[in-house]
Scaffold this motif. Structure first.
Motif, PDB file in Angstrom:
ATOM      1  N   LYS A  38       0.827  -1.212   0.000  1.00  0.00           N
ATOM      2  CA  LYS A  38       0.000   0.000   0.000  1.00  0.00           C
ATOM      3  C   LYS A  38       0.862   1.263   0.000  1.00  0.00           C
ATOM      4  O   LYS A  38       0.628   2.179  -0.783  1.00  0.00           O
ATOM      5  N   SER A  91      -1.962  10.261   8.108  1.00  0.00           N
ATOM      6  CA  SER A  91      -2.539   9.744   9.351  1.00  0.00           C
ATOM      7  C   SER A  91      -1.720  10.165  10.554  1.00  0.00           C
ATOM      8  O   SER A  91      -0.531  10.451  10.438  1.00  0.00           O
ATOM      9  N   ARG A 109       2.880   4.772  16.412  1.00  0.00           N
ATOM     10  CA  ARG A 109       4.026   3.915  16.044  1.00  0.00           C
ATOM     11  C   ARG A 109       5.281   4.771  15.876  1.00  0.00           C
ATOM     12  O   ARG A 109       5.203   5.925  15.477  1.00  0.00           O
ATOM     13  N   ARG A 130       9.757   4.448  10.862  1.00  0.00           N
ATOM     14  CA  ARG A 130      10.727   3.525  10.262  1.00  0.00           C
ATOM     15  C   ARG A 130      11.810   4.366   9.590  1.00  0.00           C
ATOM     16  O   ARG A 130      11.569   5.528   9.262  1.00  0.00           O
ATOM     17  N   TYR A 181       3.486  10.011   8.009  1.00  0.00           N
ATOM     18  CA  TYR A 181       2.593  10.047   9.173  1.00  0.00           C
ATOM     19  C   TYR A 181       2.895  11.307   9.959  1.00  0.00           C
ATOM     20  O   TYR A 181       3.971  11.896   9.834  1.00  0.00           O
ATOM     21  N   GLU A 208     -11.795   8.391  11.316  1.00  0.00           N
ATOM     22  CA  GLU A 208     -11.831   7.005  11.779  1.00  0.00           C
ATOM     23  C   GLU A 208     -10.529   6.751  12.501  1.00  0.00           C
ATOM     24  O   GLU A 208      -9.567   7.478  12.304  1.00  0.00           O
ATOM     25  N   TYR A 241      -3.738   4.273  15.066  1.00  0.00           N
ATOM     26  CA  TYR A 241      -3.662   4.972  13.780  1.00  0.00           C
ATOM     27  C   TYR A 241      -4.985   5.682  13.551  1.00  0.00           C
ATOM     28  O   TYR A 241      -6.041   5.107  13.839  1.00  0.00           O
ATOM     29  N   GLY A 242      -4.952   6.892  12.999  1.00  0.00           N
ATOM     30  CA  GLY A 242      -6.203   7.584  12.729  1.00  0.00           C
ATOM     31  C   GLY A 242      -6.065   8.598  11.607  1.00  0.00           C
ATOM     32  O   GLY A 242      -4.973   9.081  11.314  1.00  0.00           O
ATOM     33  N   GLU A 300      -5.241   5.648   3.053  1.00  0.00           N
ATOM     34  CA  GLU A 300      -4.677   4.289   3.077  1.00  0.00           C
ATOM     35  C   GLU A 300      -4.796   3.795   4.503  1.00  0.00           C
ATOM     36  O   GLU A 300      -4.086   4.283   5.398  1.00  0.00           O
ATOM     37  N   GLU A 316      -6.265   0.437   7.452  1.00  0.00           N
ATOM     38  CA  GLU A 316      -6.516  -0.992   7.619  1.00  0.00           C
ATOM     39  C   GLU A 316      -8.028  -1.276   7.706  1.00  0.00           C
ATOM     40  O   GLU A 316      -8.853  -0.366   7.617  1.00  0.00           O
ATOM     41  N   ARG A 335       1.570  -9.441  12.426  1.00  0.00           N
ATOM     42  CA  ARG A 335       0.997  -8.814  11.226  1.00  0.00           C
ATOM     43  C   ARG A 335       0.461  -9.879  10.258  1.00  0.00           C
ATOM     44  O   ARG A 335      -0.548  -9.658   9.595  1.00  0.00           O
TER      45      ARG A 335
HETATM   46  P1  5GP Z   1       2.175   0.560   9.099  1.00  0.00           P
HETATM   47  O1  5GP Z   1       2.572   0.460  10.531  1.00  0.00           O
HETATM   48  O2  5GP Z   1       2.635  -0.656   8.293  1.00  0.00           O
HETATM   49  O3  5GP Z   1       2.537   1.864   8.449  1.00  0.00           O
HETATM   50  O4  5GP Z   1       0.573   0.513   9.057  1.00  0.00           O
HETATM   51  C1  5GP Z   1      -0.127  -0.544   9.661  1.00  0.00           C
HETATM   52  C2  5GP Z   1      -1.552  -0.553   9.139  1.00  0.00           C
HETATM   53  O5  5GP Z   1      -2.221   0.633   9.581  1.00  0.00           O
HETATM   54  C3  5GP Z   1      -1.637  -0.552   7.627  1.00  0.00           C
HETATM   55  O6  5GP Z   1      -2.634  -1.508   7.235  1.00  0.00           O
HETATM   56  C4  5GP Z   1      -2.082   0.844   7.280  1.00  0.00           C
HETATM   57  O7  5GP Z   1      -2.884   0.893   6.115  1.00  0.00           O
HETATM   58  C5  5GP Z   1      -2.925   1.169   8.483  1.00  0.00           C
HETATM   59  N1  5GP Z   1      -3.138   2.605   8.694  1.00  0.00           N
HETATM   60  C6  5GP Z   1      -2.307   3.644   8.405  1.00  0.00           C
HETATM   61  N2  5GP Z   1      -2.892   4.816   8.734  1.00  0.00           N
HETATM   62  C7  5GP Z   1      -4.119   4.509   9.220  1.00  0.00           C
HETATM   63  C8  5GP Z   1      -5.225   5.293   9.693  1.00  0.00           C
HETATM   64  O8  5GP Z   1      -5.203   6.516   9.746  1.00  0.00           O
HETATM   65  N3  5GP Z   1      -6.314   4.607  10.120  1.00  0.00           N
HETATM   66  C9  5GP Z   1      -6.398   3.247  10.093  1.00  0.00           C
HETATM   67  N4  5GP Z   1      -7.531   2.681  10.491  1.00  0.00           N
HETATM   68  N5  5GP Z   1      -5.394   2.486   9.629  1.00  0.00           N
HETATM   69  C10 5GP Z   1      -4.274   3.106   9.202  1.00  0.00           C
END
Ligand code: 5GP
Ligand code: ADP
Length: 182
Positions: free
Chosen positions: A16, A35, A39, A42, A51, A70, A79-80, A99, A101, A146
């Motif tokens: 993604k 978002s 976390r 990285r 982020y 959301e 995450y939001g 993008e 989950e 994961r």
């Molecule tokens: P990662 O830690 O790999 O960046 O993200 C972990 C998961 O959180 C991924 O599936 C990503 O799409 C999801 N994610 C990222 N931002 C948001 C968000 O704002 N809201 C939600 N619900 N999921 C998110």
């Protein structure tokens, strides 16, 4: 005319972020929601671009204040999606991609039923495992966690309006642009 909202979801490691990074470069007219997350960054992730990296207390304040479109807990972190930038971009006619989950995608299905919900799918389970391990950014126990979640997320594919297979980043990204404009 208001812009279209597209929700891009799919299991961790499917690609993604890679697809979004491609779209940022090649389709700059699209707005991407940044978002908030608790976390840690990285290597290579830029605060305010990939982020907004915030403390849990600030995240909880935003939830309380109703500032998130959301939000969800994923693999131990929060995450939001900040609501205001998404609303402003859509009001100015700009298409927006969020993008997120699965739990978040379900919330948007309720709060914004007109949004196009797109599931990014891996070519196979083995490829998904290879990508998640190959990224090399998570400890083995985080990868296991994961992948457990990925099984649940893969089973949800039928809830989405469209599926796009991420066999190649440019091809999948262009297919998504076609969905946004078509
Ligand atoms: P990662 O830690 O790999 O960046 O993200 C972990 C998961 O959180 C991924 O599936 C990503 O799409 C999801 N994610 C990222 N931002 C948001 C968000 O704002 N809201 C939600 N619900 N999921 C998110
Ligand atoms: P997600 O954001 O869905 O968790 P990433 O974009 O971080 O996934 O991708 C996970 C790993 O897979 C990264 O190492 C990335 O470079 C790789 N990857 C993504 N898409 C493809 C693809 N189409 N072909 C090969 N490798 C890919």
């Amino acid at each position: 005319m208001t812009g279209r909202l597209l929700v891009l979801s799919g299991p961790s490691g499917v690609g993604k972020s890679s697809v979004v990074d491609y779209l940022r470069v090649h389709h700059p007219h699209i707005a991407f929601s940044v978002s908030v997350t608790t976390r840690a960054p990285r290597p290579g992730e830029v605060d305010g671009v990939h982020y907004h990296f915030i403390e849990r207390s600030e995240f909880e304040r935003m939830v309380e204040a109703g500032e998130l479109l959301e939000w969800a807990e994923f693999a131990g972190n929060l995450y939001g999606t900040p609501a205001a930038p998404v609303r402003e971009a859509l009001a100015s006619g700009t298409p927006v991609i969020v993008e997120i989950e699965l739990q978040g995608a379900r919330q948007v299905r309720t709060s914004a039923p007109d949004a196009l919900q797109v599931f990014l799918a891996p070519p196979s389970w083995d490829v998904l495992v290879e990508r998640l391990q190959g990224r090399g950014t998570e400890a083995p126990e985080v990868i296991t966690r994961r992948l457990d979640t990925a099984r649940v997320e893969l089973a949800s594919e039928g809830e989405f309006d469209r599926s796009v297979v991420n066999d190649s980043v440019p091809r999948a990204a262009e297919e998504i642009v076609g969905l946004l404009t078509g």
